[in-house]
Design an enzyme around this catalytic site. Structure first.
Site, PDB file in Angstrom:
ATOM      1  CE  LYS A  15     -17.875 -13.705 -11.228  1.00  0.00           C
ATOM      2  NZ  LYS A  15     -17.796 -12.211 -11.729  1.00  0.00           N
ATOM      3  NE  ARG A  90     -17.043 -10.639  -5.232  1.00  0.00           N
ATOM      4  CZ  ARG A  90     -18.072 -10.841  -5.476  1.00  0.00           C
ATOM      5  NH1 ARG A  90     -18.386 -12.003  -5.909  1.00  0.00           N
ATOM      6  NH2 ARG A  90     -18.352  -9.892  -6.708  1.00  0.00           N
ATOM      7  NE  ARG A 129     -25.408  -7.928 -14.836  1.00  0.00           N
ATOM      8  CZ  ARG A 129     -24.742  -8.477 -13.558  1.00  0.00           C
ATOM      9  NH1 ARG A 129     -24.333  -9.727 -13.697  1.00  0.00           N
ATOM     10  NH2 ARG A 129     -24.357  -7.681 -13.051  1.00  0.00           N
ATOM     11  NE  ARG A 162     -25.777  -7.839  -9.975  1.00  0.00           N
ATOM     12  CZ  ARG A 162     -24.633  -9.023  -9.313  1.00  0.00           C
ATOM     13  NH1 ARG A 162     -24.765  -9.439 -10.460  1.00  0.00           N
ATOM     14  NH2 ARG A 162     -24.179  -8.627  -9.691  1.00  0.00           N
ATOM     15  NE  ARG A 173     -20.831  -5.409  -8.994  1.00  0.00           N
ATOM     16  CZ  ARG A 173     -21.408  -5.438 -10.353  1.00  0.00           C
ATOM     17  NH1 ARG A 173     -21.722  -4.724 -10.531  1.00  0.00           N
ATOM     18  NH2 ARG A 173     -21.187  -6.677 -10.519  1.00  0.00           N
TER      19      ARG A 173
HETATM   20  P1  AP5 Z   1     -22.728 -12.156 -15.364  1.00  0.00           P
HETATM   21  O1  AP5 Z   1     -22.956 -13.893 -16.450  1.00  0.00           O
HETATM   22  O2  AP5 Z   1     -24.003 -11.931 -15.303  1.00  0.00           O
HETATM   23  O3  AP5 Z   1     -21.517 -11.708 -15.504  1.00  0.00           O
HETATM   24  P2  AP5 Z   1     -20.449 -12.728 -13.818  1.00  0.00           P
HETATM   25  O4  AP5 Z   1     -19.061 -12.655 -14.036  1.00  0.00           O
HETATM   26  O5  AP5 Z   1     -21.374 -13.369 -13.172  1.00  0.00           O
HETATM   27  O6  AP5 Z   1     -20.907 -10.854 -13.203  1.00  0.00           O
HETATM   28  P3  AP5 Z   1     -21.468 -10.406 -12.164  1.00  0.00           P
HETATM   29  O7  AP5 Z   1     -21.793  -9.193 -11.840  1.00  0.00           O
HETATM   30  O8  AP5 Z   1     -22.812 -10.930 -10.899  1.00  0.00           O
HETATM   31  O9  AP5 Z   1     -20.243 -10.592 -10.952  1.00  0.00           O
HETATM   32  P4  AP5 Z   1     -20.096  -9.743  -9.271  1.00  0.00           P
HETATM   33  O10 AP5 Z   1     -18.893 -10.905  -8.672  1.00  0.00           O
HETATM   34  O11 AP5 Z   1     -19.177  -8.607  -9.507  1.00  0.00           O
HETATM   35  O12 AP5 Z   1     -21.167 -10.071  -8.688  1.00  0.00           O
HETATM   36  P5  AP5 Z   1     -21.997 -10.773  -7.545  1.00  0.00           P
HETATM   37  O13 AP5 Z   1     -22.995 -10.766  -7.980  1.00  0.00           O
HETATM   38  O14 AP5 Z   1     -21.027 -12.009  -7.733  1.00  0.00           O
HETATM   39  O15 AP5 Z   1     -22.980 -12.289 -17.676  1.00  0.00           O
HETATM   40  C1  AP5 Z   1     -22.641  -9.901 -17.114  1.00  0.00           C
HETATM   41  C2  AP5 Z   1     -23.209 -10.004 -18.528  1.00  0.00           C
HETATM   42  O16 AP5 Z   1     -22.645 -10.346 -19.772  1.00  0.00           O
HETATM   43  C3  AP5 Z   1     -24.717 -10.602 -19.055  1.00  0.00           C
HETATM   44  O17 AP5 Z   1     -25.564  -9.609 -19.201  1.00  0.00           O
HETATM   45  C4  AP5 Z   1     -24.512 -11.866 -19.776  1.00  0.00           C
HETATM   46  O18 AP5 Z   1     -25.623 -11.904 -20.560  1.00  0.00           O
HETATM   47  C5  AP5 Z   1     -23.236 -11.165 -20.945  1.00  0.00           C
HETATM   48  N1  AP5 Z   1     -22.624 -12.100 -21.244  1.00  0.00           N
HETATM   49  C6  AP5 Z   1     -21.924 -13.150 -20.514  1.00  0.00           C
HETATM   50  N2  AP5 Z   1     -20.945 -14.104 -21.108  1.00  0.00           N
HETATM   51  C7  AP5 Z   1     -20.749 -13.667 -21.966  1.00  0.00           C
HETATM   52  C8  AP5 Z   1     -20.341 -13.856 -22.913  1.00  0.00           C
HETATM   53  N3  AP5 Z   1     -19.198 -14.556 -23.870  1.00  0.00           N
HETATM   54  N4  AP5 Z   1     -19.932 -12.788 -24.509  1.00  0.00           N
HETATM   55  C9  AP5 Z   1     -20.975 -11.782 -24.371  1.00  0.00           C
HETATM   56  N5  AP5 Z   1     -21.605 -11.576 -23.431  1.00  0.00           N
HETATM   57  C10 AP5 Z   1     -21.635 -12.436 -22.457  1.00  0.00           C
HETATM   58  O19 AP5 Z   1     -21.816  -9.966  -6.444  1.00  0.00           O
HETATM   59  C11 AP5 Z   1     -22.340  -8.808  -6.158  1.00  0.00           C
HETATM   60  C12 AP5 Z   1     -22.119  -8.056  -4.726  1.00  0.00           C
HETATM   61  O20 AP5 Z   1     -22.365  -9.251  -3.822  1.00  0.00           O
HETATM   62  C13 AP5 Z   1     -20.801  -7.756  -3.935  1.00  0.00           C
HETATM   63  O21 AP5 Z   1     -20.565  -6.889  -4.809  1.00  0.00           O
HETATM   64  C14 AP5 Z   1     -20.632  -8.043  -3.323  1.00  0.00           C
HETATM   65  O22 AP5 Z   1     -21.329  -6.737  -3.105  1.00  0.00           O
HETATM   66  C15 AP5 Z   1     -21.466  -9.516  -2.478  1.00  0.00           C
HETATM   67  N6  AP5 Z   1     -20.777 -10.323  -2.467  1.00  0.00           N
HETATM   68  C16 AP5 Z   1     -21.303 -11.287  -3.788  1.00  0.00           C
HETATM   69  N7  AP5 Z   1     -20.296 -12.578  -3.424  1.00  0.00           N
HETATM   70  C17 AP5 Z   1     -19.034 -11.737  -2.189  1.00  0.00           C
HETATM   71  C18 AP5 Z   1     -18.347 -12.246  -0.897  1.00  0.00           C
HETATM   72  N8  AP5 Z   1     -17.825 -13.548  -1.689  1.00  0.00           N
HETATM   73  N9  AP5 Z   1     -17.664 -11.885  -0.479  1.00  0.00           N
HETATM   74  C19 AP5 Z   1     -17.961 -10.498  -0.105  1.00  0.00           C
HETATM   75  N10 AP5 Z   1     -19.232  -9.727  -0.388  1.00  0.00           N
HETATM   76  C20 AP5 Z   1     -19.502 -10.145  -1.242  1.00  0.00           C
HETATM   77 MG    MG Z   2     -23.038 -12.940 -11.530  1.00  0.00          MG
END
Ligand code: AP5
Ligand code: MG
Length: 218
Positions: A15, A90, A129, A162, A173
């Site tokens: 994402k 979410r 990552r 991270r 997660r």
């Molecule tokens: P990346 O693009 O970083 O993936 P992502 O989908 O953004 O994954 P996240 O881990 O950031 O999602 P998340 O939803 O768990 O975490 P968030 O920060 O939102 O890609 C991942 C890896 O793959 C990278 O190394 C990239 O280079 C590689 N890659 C990408 N695309 C690829 C492809 N096509 N092919 C090959 N490799 C590829 O949330 C973190 C925490 O914050 C949550 O756990 C929660 O505690 C809190 N939080 C955030 N939002 C909320 C909310 N709305 N409500 C409540 N708590 C929240």
């Molecule tokens: Mg992300």
């Protein structure tokens, strides 16, 4: 009319990677709720102190805290033409709150790219990552490596892994995603906003797929 795009999908599916590319191409701001929380954690703000335990355990931060943070961000002038949301909403109640906020701005959610991939792909992506300390640029040690190991190509800052990418936290997660966020897939499908994309494709292929969907929109 402003354009609001909501990226939906499990942890590690890409994402953040895709939302950043789309933001560059469209000029719309990329709003990642995870990045906002990590910024608050880094600066040890009051909100950061509330969020810290939840983020590090891989649980969702309570809705009222998250909704207030996003409302504040969407009120900024750079969101007048729209925004690319990544990680918010979410839960169903966050989605309802988003609709209410956008109605205030005479706007609505226009498109929901939903990326999916098998769990084995998610685990491989999260374990490799590396994230830039200064601005959150995203790398993968095999799939998308920086030019110089440990250093961001864009701003020269240090890359780090991270805290919530440890394997036991990643599994939590993914479970939290399946229980609390996956119901949004049906929610947006019923409104004909969902575009399903195979997130296991390489980065460029995923980008091409959603750019095509976006071109049908305008
Ligand atoms: P990346 O693009 O970083 O993936 P992502 O989908 O953004 O994954 P996240 O881990 O950031 O999602 P998340 O939803 O768990 O975490 P968030 O920060 O939102 O890609 C991942 C890896 O793959 C990278 O190394 C990239 O280079 C590689 N890659 C990408 N695309 C690829 C492809 N096509 N092919 C090959 N490799 C590829 O949330 C973190 C925490 O914050 C949550 O756990 C929660 O505690 C809190 N939080 C955030 N939002 C909320 C909310 N709305 N409500 C409540 N708590 C929240
Ligand atoms: Mg992300």
């Amino acid at each position: 009319m402003p354009t609001f795009i909501v990226f939906l999908g499990p942890p590690g599916v890409g994402k953040g990677t895709q939302a950043r590319i789309l933001a560059e191409r469209t000029g719309l701001p990329h709003i990642s709720s995870g990045d906002l929380f990590r910024e608050h954690l880094k600066n040890q703000t009051e909100l950061g102190q509330i969020a810290q335990g939840y983020v590090n355990r891989g649980e969702l931060v309570p809705d009222e805290v998250t909704i207030a943070m996003i409302r504040e961000r969407l009120r900024q002038p750079d969101c007048q033409a729209g925004a690319i949301l990544d990680g918010f909403p979410r839960t169903i109640s966050q989605a309802q709150a988003l609709d209410a906020m956008l109605t205030e701005f005479n706007a609505q959610v226009n498109l929901v790219p939903y990326l999916s991939a098998p769990e084995s792909v998610l685990l491989e992506r999260l374990s490799g990552r590396w994230t830039c300390r200064a601005q959150g640029h995203i790398y993968h040690e095999k799939n998308n490596p920086p030019k110089r190991p440990g250093i961001c190509d864009f701003d020269g800052s240090e890359l780090y892994q991270r805290e919530d990418d440890k394997s036991e936290t990643v599994l939590r997660r993914i479970r939290v995603y399946l229980e609390q966020t996956a119901p949004l897939i049906e929610h947006y499908r019923q409104r004909s906003l969902l575009v399903e994309i195979d997130g296991a494709q390489d980065i460029e292929q995923v980008t091409q797929t959603f750019l095509l969907a976006l071109s049908h929109l305008s």
